[in-house]
Design an enzyme around this catalytic site. Structure first.
Site, mmCIF file in Angstrom:
data_model
loop_
_atom_site.group_PDB
_atom_site.id
_atom_site.type_symbol
_atom_site.label_atom_id
_atom_site.label_comp_id
_atom_site.label_asym_id
_atom_site.label_seq_id
_atom_site.Cartn_x
_atom_site.Cartn_y
_atom_site.Cartn_z
ATOM 1 N N LYS A 113 5.554 -3.626 -1.196
ATOM 2 C CA LYS A 113 4.785 -2.474 -1.690
ATOM 3 C C LYS A 113 5.303 -2.007 -3.045
ATOM 4 C CE LYS A 113 3.126 -0.597 2.690
ATOM 5 N NZ LYS A 113 3.212 0.560 3.610
ATOM 6 N N LYS A 199 -3.869 -11.819 5.886
ATOM 7 C CA LYS A 199 -4.316 -10.803 6.831
ATOM 8 C C LYS A 199 -5.570 -10.084 6.322
ATOM 9 C CE LYS A 199 -1.932 -7.357 9.294
ATOM 10 N NZ LYS A 199 -0.755 -6.636 9.790
ATOM 11 N N LYS A 202 -7.599 -3.835 3.923
ATOM 12 C CA LYS A 202 -8.532 -2.936 3.246
ATOM 13 C C LYS A 202 -8.295 -2.937 1.739
ATOM 14 C CE LYS A 202 -6.820 1.530 2.523
ATOM 15 N NZ LYS A 202 -7.489 2.064 1.403
#
Ligand code: TRP
Length: 336
Positions: A113, A199, A202
């Site tokens: 991240k 994966k 969103k």
């Protein structure tokens, strides 16, 4: 015999997709029968990435509504908003003071991240796993249903608990129970419709890569029709050369609630042209009643509030007790 305790949470970050649902929320539903279950909308975690305050309120309520629509029964399982239970942030501070900085620097998700979020690598992002540890330890959870990517955070939670118990609790009466991850195998990883090795996410810029829970029948059918496959006839699970095939069969299996064996047999000789309409239809049929329930719940704010209030009260009853035990173990003067 007292039931084992289960706690899990999902971040209220916008549009829920099939991966969030099949990989997490839906797996909670059967656990309610045999465990003492708590489910949390982790809004404080959502503050660690870019967010819009106006949207956050809405997505938090919507996520709670999706829990209910997917089959979480608020009578069996308290459903609550993390920020409503102040003990989460309180315990986070105490745990911060037993967590080594280098434990957090090692977290794979933090590293990923930090790269992705570029300018916005805030202290909260690094502290994210400690807040998650507080979520879990406050409830003395035995089991934490999570996807594979969260396993390291559960291990960290155990390390924090071990360190705290060792430093501050007497051996016979540890402050925190050590939780175990409950890794959801089937559906634990629903993959992107565009790339069976990634994966479903969103944050993927292509909406075609995912099925959103609010997609219409038409959108679902189009996405499945266009999604990436191969030119081989005969579909099977588990072929590392055909990740898309494995993913689509898995989705089919989960939404039809058939066994893996039954699906393997049913599809062994099929072409994509035969399979895709079947998958689209099964998806639409599975999601329709859930979407309907979602709309009913989310249009009744008074009902949502009543669930969240009841959930908050039941969560606080447990969480405050643990927080007080931790404060007292650390020698903080009792509140007067
Ligand atoms: N980090 C989890 C995720 O992204 C969400 C989460 C926060 C969570 N607190 C939790 C999951 C406590 C389980 C238990 O999936």
């Amino acid at each position: 015999m007292t039931k084992k305790r289960v706690l899990s949470g999902v971040q209220p970050t916008g549009n829920l997709h099939l991966g969030n649902y099949l990989g997490a929320i839906r797996n909670w539903v059967p656990l309610q029968q045999n465990y003492d279950t708590f489910f949390c909308v982790v809004d404080l975690h959502a503050l660690t990435a870019d967010f819009d305050p106006k949207v956050l309120t809405k997505t938090s309520y919507e996520l709670a509504a999706w829990f209910i629509a997917a089959g979480v029964d608020p009578k069996l399982s308290p459903i609550f908003i993390q920020s409503h239970v102040f003990a989460h942030t309180q315990l986070t501070w105490l745990l911060n003071c037993v967590t080594s900085l280098n434990w957090l620097e090692r977290m794979i998700q933090f590293k990923e991240k930090a790269i992705k979020q570029g300018e916005n690598v805030n202290v909260g992002l690094m502290d994210y796993p400690v807040l998650m540890a507080a979520d879990i330890l406050l409830y003395q959870a035995d089991l934490v249903p999570v996807g594979e990517d969260q396993k390291q955070h559960i291990e960290l939670t155990r390390d924090i608990a071990i360190k705290f118990n060792g430093a501050f609790s007497n051996g016979k009466n540890p402050t925190f129970k050590l939780p175990e991850p409950l890794i959801m195998k089937a559906g634990g990883r629903v993959m992107s419709l565009g790339d069976g090795t990634q994966k479903m996410s969103k944050s993927d810029p292509s909406d075609q890569s995912r099925i959103n829970l609010l997609d219409t029948a038409d959108q679902i059918t189009k996405k499945i029709k266009r999604c990436r496959t191969d030119s081989i006839i005969g579909l099977k699970f588990g072929d590392p050369e055909r990740p898309q095939c494995d993913n689509l069969l898995t989705i089919y299996q989960l939404v039809t609630e058939k066994s893996r064996e039954a699906v393997a047999e049913e599809c062994a000789e099929m072409s994509w042209g035969q399979f895709k309409p079947m998958l689209a239809e099964a998806l639409v049929a599975h999601l329709a009643p859930i979407q309907k329930r979602f709309h009913e719940v989310i249009s009744d704010q008074a009902y949502v509030d009543s669930i969240l209030k009841d959930g908050r009260e039941r969560a606080e009853a447990v969480a405050n007790q643990t927080l007080h035990a931790a404060q007292s173990a650390m020698g903080l003067p009792p509140r007067v």
